[in-house]
Design an enzyme around this catalytic site. Sequence first.
Site, PDB file in Angstrom:
ATOM      1  N   THR A 174       0.878  -1.182   0.000  1.00 53.81           N
ATOM      2  CA  THR A 174       0.000   0.000   0.000  1.00 53.81           C
ATOM      3  C   THR A 174       0.909   1.224   0.000  1.00 53.81           C
ATOM      4  OG1 THR A 174      -1.841  -1.048   1.111  1.00 53.81           O
ATOM      5  CG2 THR A 174      -1.575   1.301   1.517  1.00 53.81           C
ATOM      6  N   GLY A 204     -11.046  -1.338   3.101  1.00 58.32           N
ATOM      7  CA  GLY A 204     -10.183  -1.230   4.273  1.00 58.32           C
ATOM      8  C   GLY A 204     -10.120   0.186   4.807  1.00 58.32           C
ATOM      9  N   ASP A 205      -9.056   0.484   5.527  1.00 61.98           N
ATOM     10  CA  ASP A 205      -8.916   1.790   6.165  1.00 61.98           C
ATOM     11  C   ASP A 205      -8.443   2.888   5.205  1.00 61.98           C
ATOM     12  OD1 ASP A 205      -6.449   0.326   6.019  1.00 61.98           O
ATOM     13  OD2 ASP A 205      -5.531   1.909   7.230  1.00 61.98           O
ATOM     14  N   THR A 225      -0.678   2.273   6.935  1.00 58.60           N
ATOM     15  CA  THR A 225      -0.638   1.014   6.192  1.00 58.60           C
ATOM     16  C   THR A 225      -0.616  -0.138   7.184  1.00 58.60           C
ATOM     17  OG1 THR A 225       0.567  -0.329   4.604  1.00 58.60           O
ATOM     18  CG2 THR A 225       1.903   1.145   5.966  1.00 58.60           C
TER      19      THR A 225
END
Length: 309
Positions: A174, A204-205, A225
């Site tokens: 990421t 995801g975040d 990450t």
Amino acid sequence: MSDSHWTLAIHGGAGVIVRDRTTPEAEAAIRAALGRALDAGAAILADGGAALDAVAAAVRVLEDDPHFNAGRGAALTREGTAELDAAIMDGATRRAGAVARVSRTRSPVALARAVMEHSPHVFLAGVGADAFSLEAEAEQVDNGWFVTDERRRQREELLARNADAFDVEMKYGTVGAVARDAAGHLAAATSTGGVTGKRWGRIGDSPVIGAGTWADDRSCAISCTGAGEFFLRAGAAHEIDARVRLTGATIADAADQVLADVRALGGTGGVIVAGADGGLAWRFTTPGMHRARASAGGERLVAMFGDEG
Ligand code: ASP
């Protein structure tokens, strides 16, 4: 700290990044790509450009590089497709743009910026984000363009082991960037393919403003990450900001506190933080994190393993 002091940090993912699992060729390619991304952002900042432009430029370089889990080279879903997530935030105005589950946009971070600048919304997902991408005339590619042999192999290995799992150990790469420009403004951006073997529809975040990405000129800019489910549950990026802004914690201490919280929930990962005061911090609870930093004073550092800089 002089007002003209600019800073930039980038990451290319945290995980089990150790010497005996990294070939010399991969190491050289990853370091070179991190250096190119750093230089693309630093050139903008050195020229008096905006933090927002610098983080977008740095992330864009890494999205196109197949060694990272963003854009080309993204981690694949259980079905073998790429579903891409990205976000960008401007600390001066707290304007933000984010996209999730994008399937055909070459640069998801550029699309996130288009959402911020050319739509009344902050966050677009799925077919709506793909449709907006066409309207915004963002560059389109086939979904197969994102898929590399290495990510295919990782997905097959995972499914052979356990068809129900998704693997945070196989997701390295990421990408993200944080910057403070010479005018004192902050920005952050993050882009990812998510985690290998993720369910269709999983987000995801990274694209969630306040979880994986956040910037506020009053305190700091953050890109995270790691195992996204835990960063989401920790509200990680905004929590770092809140600790700096409300408790007076240093950016490094705030990052450590929030990573400890993520770890208590069961997750690992890393963060990069640019402070309003011109400081930079990077922290990770994994063996390594692809990372690089530069600042107006001439500092330039590229690192991967836990024992470097
Ligand atoms: N945080 C990302 C996600 O969960 C993955 C990563 O950072 O490697 O989607």
